[in-house]
Design a protein around this motif. Structure first.
Motif, PDB file in Angstrom:
ATOM      1  N   PHE A   1       4.389  14.434   8.833  1.00 49.66           N
ATOM      2  CA  PHE A   1       4.600  13.018   8.375  1.00 49.66           C
ATOM      3  C   PHE A   1       5.677  13.103   7.194  1.00 49.66           C
ATOM      4  O   PHE A   1       5.653  14.032   6.471  1.00 49.66           O
TER       5      PHE A   1
ATOM      6  N   GLN B   1      -6.432   5.196  -1.136  1.00 50.24           N
ATOM      7  CA  GLN B   1      -5.507   5.232  -2.442  1.00 50.24           C
ATOM      8  C   GLN B   1      -5.829   3.948  -3.315  1.00 50.24           C
ATOM      9  O   GLN B   1      -5.481   4.242  -4.332  1.00 50.24           O
ATOM     10  N   TRP B   2      -5.738   2.965  -2.527  1.00 45.12           N
ATOM     11  CA  TRP B   2      -5.931   1.936  -3.575  1.00 45.12           C
ATOM     12  C   TRP B   2      -7.079   1.135  -3.553  1.00 45.12           C
ATOM     13  O   TRP B   2      -7.227   0.117  -4.576  1.00 45.12           O
TER      14      TRP B   2
ATOM     15  N   VAL C   1       4.861  -0.938  -0.313  1.00 40.33           N
ATOM     16  CA  VAL C   1       3.979   0.171  -0.837  1.00 40.33           C
ATOM     17  C   VAL C   1       4.065   1.387   0.260  1.00 40.33           C
ATOM     18  O   VAL C   1       4.235   2.382   0.125  1.00 40.33           O
ATOM     19  N   CYS C   2       3.877   0.771   1.621  1.00 42.22           N
ATOM     20  CA  CYS C   2       3.860   1.807   2.778  1.00 42.22           C
ATOM     21  C   CYS C   2       5.340   1.657   3.155  1.00 42.22           C
ATOM     22  O   CYS C   2       5.691   2.770   4.001  1.00 42.22           O
TER      23      CYS C   2
ATOM     24  N   ARG D   1       8.016   2.471   1.529  1.00 42.31           N
ATOM     25  CA  ARG D   1       8.764   3.605   1.016  1.00 42.31           C
ATOM     26  C   ARG D   1       8.821   4.800   2.000  1.00 42.31           C
ATOM     27  O   ARG D   1       9.464   5.927   1.687  1.00 42.31           O
ATOM     28  N   ILE D   2       7.975   4.866   2.978  1.00 38.51           N
ATOM     29  CA  ILE D   2       7.707   6.055   3.621  1.00 38.51           C
ATOM     30  C   ILE D   2       8.720   5.953   4.954  1.00 38.51           C
ATOM     31  O   ILE D   2       8.616   4.749   5.906  1.00 38.51           O
TER      32      ILE D   2
ATOM     33  N   TYR E   1       9.912  15.228   3.523  1.00 41.89           N
ATOM     34  CA  TYR E   1       9.295  14.023   3.348  1.00 41.89           C
ATOM     35  C   TYR E   1      10.145  12.557   3.068  1.00 41.89           C
ATOM     36  O   TYR E   1       9.821  11.492   3.521  1.00 41.89           O
TER      37      TYR E   1
ATOM     38  N   ASN F   1      -2.102  15.243   4.240  1.00 44.71           N
ATOM     39  CA  ASN F   1      -2.713  13.921   3.991  1.00 44.71           C
ATOM     40  C   ASN F   1      -3.979  13.785   4.940  1.00 44.71           C
ATOM     41  O   ASN F   1      -3.914  14.315   5.880  1.00 44.71           O
TER      42      ASN F   1
ATOM     43  N   ARG G   1      -5.193  13.720  -0.357  1.00 43.14           N
ATOM     44  CA  ARG G   1      -4.465  14.741   0.022  1.00 43.14           C
ATOM     45  C   ARG G   1      -4.610  16.201  -0.729  1.00 43.14           C
ATOM     46  O   ARG G   1      -5.357  16.018  -1.664  1.00 43.14           O
TER      47      ARG G   1
ATOM     48  N   TYR H   1       6.378   1.513 -10.503  1.00 44.02           N
ATOM     49  CA  TYR H   1       6.248   2.879 -10.072  1.00 44.02           C
ATOM     50  C   TYR H   1       7.557   3.398  -9.759  1.00 44.02           C
ATOM     51  O   TYR H   1       8.139   3.211  -8.685  1.00 44.02           O
TER      52      TYR H   1
HETATM   53  N1  UDP Z   1       0.618   6.446   2.875  1.00 45.07           N
HETATM   54  C1  UDP Z   1      -0.112   6.350   4.110  1.00 45.07           C
HETATM   55  N2  UDP Z   1      -0.168   7.184   4.623  1.00 45.07           N
HETATM   56  C2  UDP Z   1       0.053   8.640   4.419  1.00 45.07           C
HETATM   57  C3  UDP Z   1       0.788   8.547   3.076  1.00 45.07           C
HETATM   58  C4  UDP Z   1       1.021   7.405   2.504  1.00 45.07           C
HETATM   59  O1  UDP Z   1      -0.750   5.019   4.437  1.00 45.07           O
HETATM   60  O2  UDP Z   1      -0.198   9.717   5.000  1.00 45.07           O
HETATM   61  C5  UDP Z   1       1.038   4.793   2.249  1.00 45.07           C
HETATM   62  C6  UDP Z   1      -0.211   4.803   0.910  1.00 45.07           C
HETATM   63  O3  UDP Z   1      -0.321   3.309   0.897  1.00 45.07           O
HETATM   64  C7  UDP Z   1       0.634   5.326  -0.251  1.00 45.07           C
HETATM   65  C8  UDP Z   1       1.931   4.774   0.166  1.00 45.07           C
HETATM   66  O4  UDP Z   1       2.430   5.041   1.644  1.00 45.07           O
HETATM   67  O5  UDP Z   1       0.329   4.501  -1.412  1.00 45.07           O
HETATM   68  C9  UDP Z   1       3.286   5.624  -0.294  1.00 45.07           C
HETATM   69  O6  UDP Z   1       2.720   6.908  -0.255  1.00 45.07           O
HETATM   70  P1  UDP Z   1       3.678   8.150  -1.081  1.00 45.07           P
HETATM   71  O7  UDP Z   1       3.278   9.333  -0.318  1.00 45.07           O
HETATM   72  O8  UDP Z   1       5.081   7.995  -1.306  1.00 45.07           O
HETATM   73  O9  UDP Z   1       2.771   8.018  -2.347  1.00 45.07           O
HETATM   74  P2  UDP Z   1       2.688   8.822  -3.664  1.00 45.07           P
HETATM   75  O10 UDP Z   1       3.187  10.390  -3.234  1.00 45.07           O
HETATM   76  O11 UDP Z   1       3.801   8.310  -4.716  1.00 45.07           O
HETATM   77  O12 UDP Z   1       1.374   8.875  -4.179  1.00 45.07           O
END
Ligand code: UDP
Length: 384
Positions: free
Chosen positions: A108, A170-171, A182-183, A185-186, A196, A284, A293, A361
């Motif tokens: 992931f 998470q939220w 929010v999602c 950024r992945i 990552y 995760n 996680r 953020y």
């Molecule tokens: N997210 C998800 N699945 C994952 C990891 C992240 O759906 O396995 C979503 C989730 O909404 C999260 C957002 O992507 O808040 C950003 O993830 P990131 O890992 O960048 O968050 P951080 O490390 O900043 O908490």
């Protein structure tokens, strides 16, 4: 080399600037003001340490941990890396994450290897993977929220397996009520790159973040006052030139327009009598457990130790502010505070900078850039 911070217990000097908050923003601005302008700076923090949420420390076992969640430094900007290199040496950032879905571990962010494993097509190539995703994508030309964003990128099966549960945990908000970013950024990749993030420079400070920030503020023009709430000094101590405020913006204004909501985290650290328990730094758990996680930061710090420590991250509504909640109403409330902040900057020379003060953020690299930007604003306004 012993690390020295000029920690003061009572204020004896005239300070040009008071910096409220000794996280990355406060440390960078203090360092620039002290070293570039020769100003006397008082750096104040509520906590008993500097480095904010980048704080890393030794667990009682001796294993280095990231006390407030993993911080993975990455940047595309060599200038930023060079600036920080004044205060630290680096080791490569070994940022590999896997996601536990149906009792299997998958790479992931989703990449070609994830798709092969998930769709049980071991020979899938990039072109076929693109065709497979194209057949599953839902049509949202302008995604209005995180759900639409992910559906339009990878389709429903992957969304439900990897994103939906994680985001809810998470939220405590459905992805359809969260901004696309929010999602978004992945990344999603059609190659076998398992890192990552995509950034060019992926590094970690060789001796840790706390060491890097300690070196940064070890300047004779900087005094550090820990376990001190800025509120208690604010009305009695006036700096000669300016104030830099890196705390919560609504708190600065006594919450007079209402409270900005934050998502918080609780961490549980467990020592195990074995060198490693995970194959990579982060796993995760989108669909099981109360935690989102588990992090075994030894994979990143490179520390050699016969034991390991795993941190379990539990999102909560109450507690220290970690994540601003990206919803429209919150952005609107922040904008009203921002207008007050702009007046405060113009009239009283108070500068607001960082995640808490800007309700945004920022990643570690972004927040350091933000701090350098604010330093330049101050420099341009006062330096003649
Ligand atoms: N997210 C998800 N699945 C994952 C990891 C992240 O759906 O396995 C979503 C989730 O909404 C999260 C957002 O992507 O808040 C950003 O993830 P990131 O890992 O960048 O968050 P951080 O490390 O900043 O908490």
């Amino acid at each position: 080399m012993p690390l020295m911070i000029n920690q003061v217990s009572k204020i004896e000097k005239e300070y040009s600037v008071i910096v409220a908050g000794a996280g990355p923003v406060g440390c960078v601005i203090a360092e620039r003001l002290a070293s570039q302008l020769g100003w006397k700076v008082l750096l104040v923090d509520k906590r008993a340490h500097i480095a904010g949420n980048c704080f890393d420390t030794r667990h009682e076992s001796g294993v280095l941990i990231h006390r407030y969640g993993p911080h993975y430094f990455r940047s595309n900007k060599i200038d930023l890396v060079n600036y920080l290199s004044n205060f630290t040496k680096w080791i490569p950032g070994n940022y590999i994450v896997k996601s536990s879905v149906n009792n299997d571990l998958y790479p992931f962010p989703i990449n070609l290897l994830t798709l092969r494993q998930f769709f049980k097509q071991p020979d899938l190539n990039a072109e076929q993977a693109e065709a497979l995703l194209a057949s599953r994508r839902e049509h949202f030309p302008n995604p209005a929220n995180s759900e639409e964003f992910v559906l339009s990128r990878v389709g429903r099966e992957l969304y439900e397996a990897f994103y939906l549960g994680y985001t809810l945990k998470q939220w405590n908000i459905h992805p359809r009520d969260l901004a696309p970013s929010v999602c978004g950024r992945i990344p999603v990749r059609l190659n076998t790159d398992e890192r990552y993030v995509d950034h060019e420079y992926q590094l970690t400070p060789a001796e840790g973040f706390t060491n890097m920030f300690t070196n940064m503020v070890s300047h004779p023009n900087i005094d550090v006052m820990l376990e001190t709430d800025f509120e208690t000094l604010r009305h009695s101590l006036k700096p000669g030139i300016a104030t830099v405020y890196t705390g919560q913006i609504d708190e600065y204004f006594d919450f007079k327009l209402g409270k900005l909501p934050w998502r918080s985290l609780q961490f549980e650290f467990k020592e195990e009598p074995t060198e490693y328990t995970q194959p990579c730094v982060q796993i995760n758990y989108p669909n099981e457990h109360g935690y989102t996680r588990t992090v075994e930061i030894k994979h990143v710090t490179g520390q050699k130790h016969p034991h390991t420590v795993i941190s379990y991250e539990y999102p909560t509504a109450e507690g220290d502010p970690y994540y601003p909640i990206p919803m429209e109403a919150n952005a609107a409330l922040y904008d009203r505070y921002k207008a007050l902040a702009e007046e405060e900057t113009a009239n009283n020379n108070v500068y607001f900078c960082g995640r808490l003060a800007e309700y945004k953020y920022f990643n570690t690299d972004e927040v350091i850039e933000r701090a350098l930007h604010t330093f330049n604003l101050i420099k341009n306004r006062y330096e003649h």
